[in-house]
Design a protein around this motif. Structure first.
Motif, PDB file in Angstrom:
ATOM      1  N   LEU A 163      18.077  -2.812 -13.456  1.00  0.00           N
ATOM      2  CA  LEU A 163      18.165  -2.399 -12.492  1.00  0.00           C
ATOM      3  C   LEU A 163      16.749  -1.821 -12.277  1.00  0.00           C
ATOM      4  O   LEU A 163      16.240  -1.130 -11.574  1.00  0.00           O
ATOM      5  CB  LEU A 163      18.923  -1.254 -11.653  1.00  0.00           C
ATOM      6  N   ALA A 164      16.551  -0.695 -13.798  1.00  0.00           N
ATOM      7  CA  ALA A 164      15.235   0.078 -13.636  1.00  0.00           C
ATOM      8  C   ALA A 164      13.559  -0.597 -13.090  1.00  0.00           C
ATOM      9  O   ALA A 164      13.412  -0.311 -12.332  1.00  0.00           O
ATOM     10  CB  ALA A 164      15.209   0.533 -15.122  1.00  0.00           C
ATOM     11  N   PHE A 165      13.742  -1.849 -13.220  1.00  0.00           N
ATOM     12  CA  PHE A 165      12.563  -2.997 -13.352  1.00  0.00           C
ATOM     13  C   PHE A 165      12.624  -2.851 -11.634  1.00  0.00           C
ATOM     14  O   PHE A 165      11.861  -2.493 -11.372  1.00  0.00           O
ATOM     15  CB  PHE A 165      12.959  -3.960 -13.853  1.00  0.00           C
ATOM     16  N   LEU A 166      13.712  -3.183 -10.429  1.00  0.00           N
ATOM     17  CA  LEU A 166      13.650  -3.896  -9.561  1.00  0.00           C
ATOM     18  C   LEU A 166      13.009  -2.596  -8.699  1.00  0.00           C
ATOM     19  O   LEU A 166      12.310  -2.522  -7.705  1.00  0.00           O
ATOM     20  CB  LEU A 166      15.630  -3.814  -9.626  1.00  0.00           C
ATOM     21  N   ARG A 167      13.625  -1.208  -9.439  1.00  0.00           N
ATOM     22  CA  ARG A 167      13.785   0.586  -8.284  1.00  0.00           C
ATOM     23  C   ARG A 167      11.512   0.221  -8.715  1.00  0.00           C
ATOM     24  O   ARG A 167      10.771   1.071  -7.620  1.00  0.00           O
ATOM     25  CB  ARG A 167      14.421   1.485  -9.008  1.00  0.00           C
ATOM     26  N   ARG A 168      11.109   0.125  -9.916  1.00  0.00           N
ATOM     27  CA  ARG A 168       9.775   0.424 -10.190  1.00  0.00           C
ATOM     28  C   ARG A 168       8.915  -0.674  -9.222  1.00  0.00           C
ATOM     29  O   ARG A 168       8.113  -0.702  -8.534  1.00  0.00           O
ATOM     30  CB  ARG A 168       9.465  -0.340 -11.960  1.00  0.00           C
ATOM     31  N   GLU A 169       9.086  -2.078  -9.084  1.00  0.00           N
ATOM     32  CA  GLU A 169       8.959  -2.892  -8.038  1.00  0.00           C
ATOM     33  C   GLU A 169       9.067  -2.328  -6.908  1.00  0.00           C
ATOM     34  O   GLU A 169       8.426  -2.256  -6.012  1.00  0.00           O
ATOM     35  CB  GLU A 169       9.666  -4.081  -8.822  1.00  0.00           C
ATOM     36  N   ALA A 170      10.180  -2.222  -6.501  1.00  0.00           N
ATOM     37  CA  ALA A 170       9.843  -1.318  -5.508  1.00  0.00           C
ATOM     38  C   ALA A 170       9.311  -0.284  -4.989  1.00  0.00           C
ATOM     39  O   ALA A 170       8.394   0.202  -3.813  1.00  0.00           O
ATOM     40  CB  ALA A 170      11.439  -0.650  -5.133  1.00  0.00           C
ATOM     41  N   GLU A 171       9.237   0.173  -5.535  1.00  0.00           N
ATOM     42  CA  GLU A 171       7.948   1.699  -5.857  1.00  0.00           C
ATOM     43  C   GLU A 171       7.318   0.623  -5.960  1.00  0.00           C
ATOM     44  O   GLU A 171       5.831   1.715  -4.660  1.00  0.00           O
ATOM     45  CB  GLU A 171       7.991   2.198  -6.767  1.00  0.00           C
ATOM     46  N   ARG A 172       6.643  -0.048  -6.374  1.00  0.00           N
ATOM     47  CA  ARG A 172       5.061  -0.531  -6.935  1.00  0.00           C
ATOM     48  C   ARG A 172       4.678  -1.304  -5.065  1.00  0.00           C
ATOM     49  O   ARG A 172       4.047  -0.992  -4.588  1.00  0.00           O
ATOM     50  CB  ARG A 172       5.098  -2.320  -7.404  1.00  0.00           C
ATOM     51  N   TRP A 173       6.289  -2.069  -4.603  1.00  0.00           N
ATOM     52  CA  TRP A 173       5.165  -2.164  -3.233  1.00  0.00           C
ATOM     53  C   TRP A 173       5.588  -1.294  -2.325  1.00  0.00           C
ATOM     54  O   TRP A 173       4.193  -1.286  -1.432  1.00  0.00           O
ATOM     55  CB  TRP A 173       6.281  -3.410  -2.810  1.00  0.00           C
ATOM     56  N   ALA A 174       5.973   0.201  -1.718  1.00  0.00           N
ATOM     57  CA  ALA A 174       6.036   1.084  -1.360  1.00  0.00           C
ATOM     58  C   ALA A 174       4.421   1.530  -0.994  1.00  0.00           C
ATOM     59  O   ALA A 174       3.995   2.077   0.244  1.00  0.00           O
ATOM     60  CB  ALA A 174       7.059   1.187  -1.393  1.00  0.00           C
ATOM     61  N   ALA A 175       4.632   1.690  -2.874  1.00  0.00           N
ATOM     62  CA  ALA A 175       3.021   2.498  -2.312  1.00  0.00           C
ATOM     63  C   ALA A 175       1.996   1.769  -2.351  1.00  0.00           C
ATOM     64  O   ALA A 175       0.766   2.163  -1.463  1.00  0.00           O
ATOM     65  CB  ALA A 175       2.844   2.622  -4.063  1.00  0.00           C
ATOM     66  N   GLN A 176       1.423  -0.266  -2.042  1.00  0.00           N
ATOM     67  CA  GLN A 176       1.193  -0.545  -1.011  1.00  0.00           C
ATOM     68  C   GLN A 176       1.571  -0.902  -0.043  1.00  0.00           C
ATOM     69  O   GLN A 176       0.645  -2.124  -0.113  1.00  0.00           O
ATOM     70  CB  GLN A 176       0.809  -1.952  -2.103  1.00  0.00           C
ATOM     71  N   VAL A 177       2.371  -0.713   0.829  1.00  0.00           N
ATOM     72  CA  VAL A 177       2.289  -0.418   2.104  1.00  0.00           C
ATOM     73  C   VAL A 177       1.597  -0.839   3.412  1.00  0.00           C
ATOM     74  O   VAL A 177       1.363  -1.730   3.808  1.00  0.00           O
ATOM     75  CB  VAL A 177       3.403   0.181   3.015  1.00  0.00           C
ATOM     76  N   ASN A 178       0.119  -0.073   3.380  1.00  0.00           N
ATOM     77  CA  ASN A 178      -1.061   0.023   3.851  1.00  0.00           C
ATOM     78  C   ASN A 178      -2.268  -1.344   3.345  1.00  0.00           C
ATOM     79  O   ASN A 178      -3.474  -0.799   3.787  1.00  0.00           O
ATOM     80  CB  ASN A 178      -1.111   1.254   4.295  1.00  0.00           C
ATOM     81  N   ALA A 179      -2.129  -1.331   1.989  1.00  0.00           N
ATOM     82  CA  ALA A 179      -3.066  -2.439   1.734  1.00  0.00           C
ATOM     83  C   ALA A 179      -3.189  -3.455   2.191  1.00  0.00           C
ATOM     84  O   ALA A 179      -2.114  -4.473   2.826  1.00  0.00           O
ATOM     85  CB  ALA A 179      -3.110  -2.729   0.243  1.00  0.00           C
ATOM     86  N   ARG A 180      -4.038  -4.469   2.416  1.00  0.00           N
ATOM     87  CA  ARG A 180      -4.504  -5.706   2.924  1.00  0.00           C
ATOM     88  C   ARG A 180      -3.560  -6.848   2.072  1.00  0.00           C
ATOM     89  O   ARG A 180      -3.161  -7.659   3.038  1.00  0.00           O
ATOM     90  CB  ARG A 180      -5.634  -6.041   3.552  1.00  0.00           C
TER      91      ARG A 180
END
Length: 241
Positions: A163-180
């Protein structure tokens, strides 16, 4: 030595990979596309989407790095994985450990399915860290496989270790939402939103405030909003906290 072991294991794998002809065919597709992940994604897209605007939107999502078709493939195959295949998948992972995920020595899905053959997430994470390096530093495609494994263990084995790994991955994607382009797949965020994970819901709400939808992300954000809005209160309490 590693190559010989891999070939010997491959001859046994179809017999043990469930009784399903579909599962065997999907795994053969993974084997055939070792080192050719973009071609695998294109093959999957052609198989599941009609040509037109929807297919074009899916292709843009794939180009961005969201890997939705690979997530669907690994998730579908995960139901057919027999723990007896642990040695087989471990041999595949070890063979490609010195190369990036898209190298021909790496078979797409092998890392994910190895985790489903292990006793728990802790054992899996220890193996991956020792063999491939820290989880956060692995390439996008390997982290996608770990994310699918973690999600399937949560759903099928009541093992919340990932679960902790999934949360970190979710945060990682969210941080790049506006990236190309994104260096992480979408699967963890989508899975946790469906599970009503509270920390992820907060990350998602904050992400929406700064998200700037365009042709690359508009369809994805629309689907994520629908997931968030349709979640049923009280479901999947195991991932709350």
């Amino acid at each position: 030595m590693a190559t010989t072991k891999k070939k010997a294991s491959k001859r046994a794998a179809p017999r043990e990979l469930d009784a399903s002809d579909e599962a065997a065919a999907l795994w053969e597709l993974c084997e055939e596309h070792a080192g050719r992940v973009p071609e695998l994604e294109s093959t999957l897209l052609a198989a599941v989407a009609e040509k037109g605007p929807e297919a074009d939107a899916m292709q843009r999502s794939i180009d961005r790095g969201d890997a939705s078709t690979l997530n669907a493939l690994y998730t579908k195959l995960s139901a057919s994985i027999d723990p007896a295949l642990r040695e087989y998948f471990e041999a595949l992972v070890r063979e490609g450990r010195e190369h990036p995920a898209e190298h021909p020595s790496n078979t797409p899905g092998a890392l994910c399915f190895l985790g489903l053959c292990m006793d728990d997430w802790a054992e899996y994470e220890a193996f991956v860290s020792e063999t491939l390096g820290p989880l956060a530093q692995l390439d996008r495609l390997r982290r996608l496989e770990l994310a699918v494994c973690a999600a399937r263990r949560i759903e099928s084995h009541a093992d919340n270790g990932g679960l902790a790994f999934l949360r970190r991955e979710a945060e990682r994607w969210a941080a790049q939402v506006n990236a190309r382009t994104s260096d992480t797949a979408l699967s963890a965020l989508a899975f946790l939103l469906r599970r009503e994970d509270k920390p992820t819901a907060k990350v998602f709400a904050a992400m929406l405030e700064r998200a700037v939808p365009d042709e690359r992300t508009e369809r994805t954000l629309s689907k994520l909003r629908a997931l968030y809005a349709s979640a049923t209160p009280g479901r999947a309490a195991a991932t709350r906290g």
